[in-house]
Design a protein around this motif. Structure first.
Motif, PDB file in Angstrom:
ATOM      1  N   UNK A 105       0.778  -1.229   0.000  1.00 17.40           N
ATOM      2  CA  UNK A 105       0.000   0.000   0.000  1.00 17.40           C
ATOM      3  C   UNK A 105       0.807   1.276   0.000  1.00 17.40           C
ATOM      4  N   UNK A 106       2.137   1.172  -0.058  1.00 13.02           N
ATOM      5  CA  UNK A 106       2.979   2.365   0.031  1.00 13.02           C
ATOM      6  C   UNK A 106       3.112   3.053  -1.322  1.00 13.02           C
ATOM      7  N   UNK A 107       3.125   4.391  -1.284  1.00  9.20           N
ATOM      8  CA  UNK A 107       3.533   5.190  -2.426  1.00  9.20           C
ATOM      9  C   UNK A 107       5.026   5.475  -2.277  1.00  9.20           C
ATOM     10  N   UNK A 108       5.715   5.649  -3.406  1.00  9.89           N
ATOM     11  CA  UNK A 108       7.163   5.846  -3.370  1.00  9.89           C
ATOM     12  C   UNK A 108       7.506   7.251  -3.857  1.00  9.89           C
ATOM     13  N   UNK A 109       8.255   7.980  -3.043  1.00 13.55           N
ATOM     14  CA  UNK A 109       8.789   9.290  -3.410  1.00 13.55           C
ATOM     15  C   UNK A 109      10.270   9.305  -3.020  1.00 13.55           C
ATOM     16  N   UNK A 110      11.149   9.151  -3.993  1.00 15.22           N
ATOM     17  CA  UNK A 110      12.584   9.180  -3.734  1.00 15.22           C
ATOM     18  C   UNK A 110      13.044  10.636  -3.777  1.00 15.22           C
ATOM     19  N   UNK A 111      13.466  11.214  -2.632  1.00 13.97           N
ATOM     20  CA  UNK A 111      13.768  12.645  -2.609  1.00 13.97           C
ATOM     21  C   UNK A 111      15.218  12.995  -2.936  1.00 13.97           C
ATOM     22  N   UNK A 112      16.079  12.010  -3.186  1.00  9.94           N
ATOM     23  CA  UNK A 112      17.507  12.297  -3.334  1.00  9.94           C
ATOM     24  C   UNK A 112      17.771  13.062  -4.627  1.00  9.94           C
ATOM     25  N   UNK A 113      18.537  14.168  -4.515  1.00 15.48           N
ATOM     26  CA  UNK A 113      18.864  14.986  -5.678  1.00 15.48           C
ATOM     27  C   UNK A 113      20.299  15.516  -5.547  1.00 15.48           C
ATOM     28  N   UNK A 114      21.023  15.544  -6.671  1.00 10.72           N
ATOM     29  CA  UNK A 114      22.287  16.257  -6.722  1.00 10.72           C
ATOM     30  C   UNK A 114      21.996  17.751  -6.899  1.00 10.72           C
ATOM     31  N   UNK A 115      22.848  18.584  -6.326  1.00 13.65           N
ATOM     32  CA  UNK A 115      22.677  20.030  -6.411  1.00 13.65           C
ATOM     33  C   UNK A 115      23.673  20.612  -7.403  1.00 13.65           C
ATOM     34  N   UNK A 116      23.159  21.383  -8.357  1.00 10.91           N
ATOM     35  CA  UNK A 116      24.005  22.068  -9.326  1.00 10.91           C
ATOM     36  C   UNK A 116      24.247  23.481  -8.804  1.00 10.91           C
ATOM     37  N   UNK A 117      25.195  23.597  -7.876  1.00 10.21           N
ATOM     38  CA  UNK A 117      25.475  24.880  -7.257  1.00 10.21           C
ATOM     39  C   UNK A 117      26.948  24.953  -6.894  1.00 10.21           C
ATOM     40  N   UNK A 118      27.494  26.169  -6.781  1.00 14.12           N
ATOM     41  CA  UNK A 118      28.905  26.299  -6.382  1.00 14.12           C
ATOM     42  C   UNK A 118      29.112  25.776  -4.966  1.00 14.12           C
ATOM     43  N   UNK A 119      30.246  25.150  -4.758  1.00 13.26           N
ATOM     44  CA  UNK A 119      30.597  24.685  -3.418  1.00 13.26           C
ATOM     45  C   UNK A 119      31.047  25.865  -2.580  1.00 13.26           C
ATOM     46  N   UNK A 120      30.573  25.980  -1.334  1.00 12.92           N
ATOM     47  CA  UNK A 120      31.034  27.093  -0.496  1.00 12.92           C
ATOM     48  C   UNK A 120      32.544  27.049  -0.289  1.00 12.92           C
ATOM     49  N   UNK A 121      33.143  28.228  -0.095  1.00 12.47           N
ATOM     50  CA  UNK A 121      34.567  28.286   0.244  1.00 12.47           C
ATOM     51  C   UNK A 121      34.781  27.620   1.601  1.00 12.47           C
TER      52      UNK A 121
END
Length: 341
Positions: free
Chosen positions: A150-166
């Protein structure tokens, strides 16, 4: 509608914070455990604390402690639900959350159960036990969803396309918000003594740690407010942490090089081995370095230094949209224990 948000005091409650676009601006309250993170939450939001309860306490030879905590949780949860009378309860688990959702369900509330992101291979014990109380079941991996009827599946994992902080020459080592973890503390201390960590080290040991610090670690703290943790992560080049989802994901959001030391059930460090599951899954994706049973932290640190850091997060936007539609429908149709405005 009044929404109850129920999660234990570490990564579980952090997942509820990520759902703020769903509950923000509505009539809501938190039920959670008393930790440094949740004390920060209580300063900003209406929150109740209940005792920590887990079936693993009995597995680790502490059944009396578990029973006593369950007894206190039973009555605390009953009083909270009687007072707040929620229409919808959203829970991310784990053990301490059972009584709040049980009493809310008995009062007619709608129950949304979101199983932990740490469960890649199958549903958690909490999901299996509390699942019959839920109107909506959410798994966060396909494998877990396939094994949870009965479960719905939502995989929330995402890579971020952003600069890495100093980053600074800084290592942040943390055992997380709930339980002490002396093996991690000792391994970090040894790494500092042997020159594997020439950087400045901030070490968070947890309340009740018995590990003795021998190395040159000037900044040792039992707990840290969550806002302070976020500021440290923004600066830290390397993070050494336990295998908790919250600790790992908050470090990955800031582009830190992450070394994970998962807690082990066989060593009495946790209630099961789910931290090995998440650590191995993220190591397989090349996102973290992992210290295995051999406790070879030197190899893991070397691997983290050699690996290109990545920014990643949990993005629950699709889940938020789904749950927002459900809550709106329950409100408009009067389905459930909905107040008349």
């Amino acid at each position: 509608m009044r929404i109850g948000l129920v999660g234990s005091g570490g990564g579980h409650v952090r997942q509820l914070l990520d759902l703020e676009p769903l509950w923000g601006g509505k009539d809501y309250f938190f039920i959670t455990e008393d930790t440094a993170l949740t004390r920060d939450i209580a300063r900003k939001h209406k929150a109740y604390f209940i005792p920590h309860v887990a079936l693993g306490q009995a597995r680790l030879g502490k059944p009396v402690r578990m029973a006593a905590a369950a007894f206190r949780s039973f009555w605390s949860s009953l009083r909270i639900i009687w007072r707040e009378r929620p229409d919808v309860m959203i829970t991310t688990g784990a053990g301490s959350c059972y009584f709040p959702i049980l009493f809310a369900r008995l009062r007619g509330a709608k129950i949304v159960l979101i199983d932990s992101f740490a469960r890649f291979r199958g549903p958690s014990a909490f999901a299996r036990i509390a699942g019959p109380l839920a109107h909506v079941r959410i798994a966060q991996s396909r494998a877990a969803g396939d094994l949870w009827p009965g479960a719905q599946v939502f995989d929330p994992f995402r890579y971020l396309d952003q600069p890495r902080p100093n980053k600074d020459a800084l290592v942040f080592a943390t055992v997380g918000a709930t339980l002490p973890f002396d093996r991690l503390v000792r391994l970090v201390d040894q790494a500092k003594q042997t020159g594997l960590l020439p950087e400045q080290v901030i070490l968070q040991t947890g309340i009740g740690s018995e590990a003795q610090i021998q190395g040159d670690i000037a900044d040792v703290r039992e707990t840290l407010p969550f806002e302070d943790v976020k500021q440290i992560l923004r600066r830290a080049e390397i993070v050494i942490c336990h295998g908790g989802t919250g600790s790992i994901i908050t470090a990955l959001r800031e582009g830190c090089r992450v070394v994970v030391i998962p807690r082990s059930f066989s060593r009495g460090e946790h209630y099961d081995d789910h931290q090995w599951e998440i650590a191995q899954a993220l190591a397989d994706r090349g996102l973290v370095s992992m210290v295995g049973e051999d406790d070879d932290i030197g190899a893991a640190i070397a691997d983290a230094r050699a690996r290109a850091p990545a920014c990643a997060t949990l993005d629950p936007s699709a889940l938020i949209a789904e749950l927002d539609g459900l809550v709106r429908n329950w409100n408009e149709t009067g389905d459930g224990n909905v107040r008349k405005q």
